[in-house]
Design a protein around this motif. Structure first.
Motif, PDB file in Angstrom:
ATOM      1  N   TYR B  43       1.103  -1.243  -0.530  1.00 42.84           N
ATOM      2  CA  TYR B  43      -0.005  -0.177   0.237  1.00 42.84           C
ATOM      3  C   TYR B  43       0.698   1.163  -0.282  1.00 42.84           C
ATOM      4  O   TYR B  43       1.829   1.359   0.682  1.00 42.84           O
ATOM      5  N   GLN B  44       0.385   2.675  -0.637  1.00 39.15           N
ATOM      6  CA  GLN B  44       1.220   3.755  -0.478  1.00 39.15           C
ATOM      7  C   GLN B  44      -0.170   4.827  -0.058  1.00 39.15           C
ATOM      8  O   GLN B  44      -1.029   4.758   0.368  1.00 39.15           O
ATOM      9  N   SER B  45       0.217   5.624   0.821  1.00 40.72           N
ATOM     10  CA  SER B  45      -0.446   6.529   1.610  1.00 40.72           C
ATOM     11  C   SER B  45      -0.880   7.597   0.111  1.00 40.72           C
ATOM     12  O   SER B  45       0.047   7.774  -0.685  1.00 40.72           O
ATOM     13  N   LEU B  46      -1.693   7.921   0.565  1.00 35.76           N
ATOM     14  CA  LEU B  46      -2.420   9.300  -0.567  1.00 35.76           C
ATOM     15  C   LEU B  46      -0.989  10.432  -0.941  1.00 35.76           C
ATOM     16  O   LEU B  46      -0.823  10.583  -1.573  1.00 35.76           O
ATOM     17  N   PHE B  47       0.263  10.417  -0.360  1.00 28.47           N
ATOM     18  CA  PHE B  47       1.420  11.182  -0.678  1.00 28.47           C
ATOM     19  C   PHE B  47       2.590  10.166  -0.739  1.00 28.47           C
ATOM     20  O   PHE B  47       3.350  11.240  -1.272  1.00 28.47           O
ATOM     21  N   LYS B  48       1.986   9.564  -1.834  1.00 25.67           N
ATOM     22  CA  LYS B  48       3.022   8.218  -1.395  1.00 25.67           C
ATOM     23  C   LYS B  48       4.183   7.871  -0.284  1.00 25.67           C
ATOM     24  O   LYS B  48       5.342   7.570  -1.346  1.00 25.67           O
ATOM     25  N   ASP B  49       4.041   8.198   0.338  1.00 22.67           N
ATOM     26  CA  ASP B  49       5.106   8.539   1.339  1.00 22.67           C
ATOM     27  C   ASP B  49       4.635   8.185   2.590  1.00 22.67           C
ATOM     28  O   ASP B  49       2.925   9.869   3.209  1.00 22.67           O
ATOM     29  N   PRO B  50       4.684   7.568   3.922  1.00 27.29           N
ATOM     30  CA  PRO B  50       5.074   6.501   3.704  1.00 27.29           C
ATOM     31  C   PRO B  50       4.362   6.108   3.115  1.00 27.29           C
ATOM     32  O   PRO B  50       3.333   5.382   2.449  1.00 27.29           O
ATOM     33  N   ILE B  51       4.750   4.213   2.966  1.00 25.49           N
ATOM     34  CA  ILE B  51       4.767   3.419   1.710  1.00 25.49           C
ATOM     35  C   ILE B  51       4.672   2.016   3.180  1.00 25.49           C
ATOM     36  O   ILE B  51       5.014   1.722   4.064  1.00 25.49           O
ATOM     37  N   ALA B  52       4.012   0.640   2.512  1.00 25.01           N
ATOM     38  CA  ALA B  52       3.742  -0.568   3.195  1.00 25.01           C
ATOM     39  C   ALA B  52       3.978  -1.573   2.799  1.00 25.01           C
ATOM     40  O   ALA B  52       3.564  -1.816   1.652  1.00 25.01           O
TER      41      ALA B  52
END
Lengths: 677, 73
Positions: B43-52
């Motif tokens: 997964y990526q968060s809305l801001f592409k950072d952090p990542i899972a």
């Protein structure tokens, strides 16, 4: 060696990586006689307890911070790990019980391996056995025992399976070596360094390869899926699993790039409104109770300083300690449920990016948001931030969040500022105040971020590595236990300081004019009391202090009466309103009646010059002052407790008060230059 | 050399080494990011950072700046 525990009572320390079921196990084993164990230099407390009576085992059980390995890097890690080797008051543990998650052996075995290498007497408790069974696998206790040369017990913390076996193993272990010398224990970091970590993991993989077995009882379908997993893993040459399928499915929504963020905002919105609105009736109840108690004392005892000490000092002071309890309870129940379910870690991930820009961490979001309701529970909630620098920094900026106690002040000044026939403007102005407060707290945080090294003596770099645990249904009982303990700690630790401050403030506003002489003709008892209070305040030490600081207030277009009200407002910001009513001698039965107060404010003149006191410029200036100033002694007390010293709260008061003064000065004089009086 | 920060969503890679000069390297290794492990960007968060990412059967969220020190084969 041992100093504090009773001789003959063994100390058992519970250790484990985060999300390994350590706290659940502690709650299962421990009785109700909780005591806090301080970790010196650390602000976070852990609990010790005896075992529940039904287990028939006499030993002190100590919970400890969740750690991944015994190689410390940050200050907090060092404190946790050093306390493990020799707790300053509890000594060296006779036995360490280390929890590991059955599905995560390949990560979690690192810690017990290091503990054993240090020379500790260790029992490994493999938790969440049931979840592994669902995957058609089990762990061979015998093989793990042989490989690590220590006792191993499988449990399922939730249904309490295997607990009897654990108790039995502990008793046997303790009786096997009652007085084993402990001098063979040496800190792991003395013998090993981080370059050996990879090697340790290689050894763990070899162990893990041998200990998992397939269960025969399972249905074929399950066996097949287990085989699939094993196949995948064999190809990859490691013995982990793919993450929990249900969790992955839920996360495809909750960690969705857009929907996930939207849901996060909704969840946080609900959390915030709950602390705001759910707590309000309860807070009013506490408030009413203590106000009634206060009146009861005043009406039934001979008026004199002692009666007022009891009523206005002790009773009101106790009230101002307890009034925060409903918010703390509600915030901690909601946060506990979110944390226990596994969602809070995801929330932290979703919001980390914008916060990292100002030196904070995704974990700072919840405390900061709570700060808009009240700084007290917000600062306590900051305990969940693992990085010391980020935790202290979050606590530091929480007072900048515009808490609900400022609302009555804003409401009064807005009502004063806007035309009476345009009430709707009030909402817009209030919205504007919140928006301005939010922007300015971001700016201030960004500036303060440059100085965090000096402020907090912490060299740690900002980092964010967080395990996202598998979702599960939260366990209410452990959430309630934790909530109860946090509230109790607040009352016991921060309570006395708040009460002490309240008494000092009472003394300043009450003495030396104890029995004011007023003309009582034609006045009701309530009016007489208000007149007396008003007279007393006018000739009090606080008013002397107000007059003393008047030269400082003059550049802001304010006089000593506002100064006195600001000083009184240190008890709590909303006191500013009732205090203004007293200084302007609004002598109605209801001293806070807004329209009468507004009228007296409209006619108030600065005594020396005869100019109008509450101009648009000074009123806006006061709003700005309240946006920045740390006008709350309870916040100071809690900040001291949560940061473990006076340095940070003192700096907060100094920095935010001077900032408030500066901003007010700029606002008032800026408006004047623009021709707005 | 490619790092975990360069992975696309649902893409897998095998770790070759961890850059131990990075201040977070110890913590990264302790969480089980070791050479030879399979890692997948989940997964990526809305801001592409952090990542899972998924590693050793666990989901771990980390910042891209930290993912940079995990090098891929």
């Amino acid at each position: 060696m041992r100093t504090d525990t009773l001789p003959g009572i063994p100390l058992i320390t519970l250790v484990g990586p985060p999300n390994s079921g350590k706290t659940t196990l502690f709650n299962t084993l421990s009785g109700k006689n909780y005591k806090t164990a301080n970790y010196p230099g650390s602000t976070v407390e852990y609990y010790t307890s005896r075992f529940l009576a039904k287990y028939n085992l006499t030993a002190e059980l100590l919970d400890s911070p969740g750690i991944v390995s015994l190689l410390p890097e940050s200050i907090d890690e060092r404190i946790s790990i050093e306390s493990l080797y020799s707790h300053p008051s509890l000594g060296i543990p006779d036995l360490i019980v280390c929890t590991v998650d059955a599905c995560q052996l390949s990560r979690h075995l690192l810690l017990p391996k290091q503990l054993i290498a240090s020379g500790f007497n260790v029992i490994i408790v493999v938790t969440m056995d049931d979840i592994l069974a669902k995957r058609g696998l089990k762990i061979s206790e015998e093989k793990l025992k042989k490989a690590l040369r220590c006792d191993v017990v499988l449990i399922n913390g939730r249904s309490k399976q295997g607990i009897e076996k654990l108790i039995e193993t502990i008793s046997l272990n303790l009786s096997r070596n009652p007085d084993k010398p402990k001098n063979i224990i040496s800190p792991y970091s003395y013998l090993h360094n981080k370059n050996e970590l990879v090697e340790s993991f290689n050894e763990i993989e070899q162990i893990v390869n041998t200990v998992y077995e397939q269960t025969n009882k399972k249905e074929k379908i399950n066996l097949k899926s287990a085989n699939d997993e094993l196949n995948v893993l064999n190809i990859n040459g490691n013995n982990g699993f793919s993450p929990d399928e249900v969790t992955l499915r839920i996360d495809s929504i909750l960690l969705h790039r857009f929907w996930g963020f939207l849901i996060f905002l909704v969840v946080m919105g609900i959390t915030f409104t709950s602390i705001f609105w759910l707590a309000q009736p309860l807070m009013n109840l506490v408030d009413e109770l203590f106000t009634n108690l206060n009146t009861l004392v005043i009406n039934n005892f001979e008026p004199g300083w002692f009666t007022y000490l009891v009523s206005d000092g002790v009773i009101s002071g106790t009230g101002s300690v307890l009034v925060f309890v409903p918010q703390i309870l509600i915030l901690f129940i909601i946060l506990g449920l979110l944390e226990d379910s596994g969602y809070l870690a995801r929330g932290a991930m979703l919001i980390d990016k914008p916060l990292s820009k100002i030196g904070l961490n995704g974990r700072s979001f919840v405390p900061m948001l709570s700060g808009y309701a009240c700084a007290i529970p917000a600062m306590i909630a900051a305990r969940t931030i693992p990085n010391r620098r980020e935790r202290l920094f979050t606590i530091f900026i929480i007072p900048l969040m515009s808490c609900s106690a400022r609302l009555p002040v804003y409401a009064l000044l807005i009502a004063y500022l806007i035309p009476q026939n345009k009430v709707w403007m009030g909402g817009i102005v209030l919205g504007g105040i919140y928006f301005f407060s939010m922007i300015s707290s971001i700016v201030v945080a960004a500036i303060l971020n440059k100085f965090t090294k000096k402020l907090f003596n912490a060299e740690e770099t900002s980092s964010f590595i967080l395990e996202l645990p598998a979702y599960r249904i939260p366990k209410l009982s452990s959430v309630l236990t934790n909530t109860y303990n946090s509230s109790k700690q607040y009352i016991l630790r921060a309570g006395p300081v708040i009460l002490g401050f309240s008494l000092v403030l009472w003394f300043l506003t009450f003495f030396p004019n104890v029995n004011p002489q007023i003309d009582k003709d034609g006045l009701t008892m309530g009016q007489v009391q208000n007149m007396e209070r008003s007279e007393r305040l006018e000739h009090s030490y606080a008013s002397g202090l107000g007059k003393f600081i008047e030269p400082v207030m003059t550049p802001l277009g304010m006089d000593w009466r506002i100064g006195v009200s600001l000083i009184s407002a240190f008890a709590a910001r909303e006191v500013f309103v009732s205090s203004l009513a007293l200084t302007f001698k609004v002598t109605n039965e209801n001293g806070e009646d807004q329209s009468t107060l507004l009228n007296s404010l409209r006619t108030a003149k600065i005594e020396s010059s005869g100019e109008k006191l509450f101009t648009v410029a000074t009123s806006v200036g006061l709003i700005v002052f309240f946006i920045f100033a740390l006008q709350c002694l309870s916040t100071v007390a809690v900040s001291r407790k949560e940061t473990g010293g006076w340095k940070i709260p003192v700096l907060q008061v100094l920095i935010f008060t001077s900032l408030a003064y500066f901003m007010t000065f700029v606002t008032v004089n800026g408006l004047r230059i623009m021709g707005i009086q | 050399m490619r790092t975990v920060a360069d992975l696309k969503i649902k893409e897998r890679g095998i770790i070759s080494e961890i850059d131990i000069s990075h201040p977070s390297s110890k913590r990264i290794i302790e969480h089980g990011f070791t050479p030879g492990q399979i890692i997948e960007l989940v997964y990526q968060s809305l801001f592409k950072d952090p990542i899972a990412v998924s590693i050793r059967g666990t989901l771990i969220a980390l910042r891209k700046s930290e993912a940079h020190c995990i090098k891929l084969k």
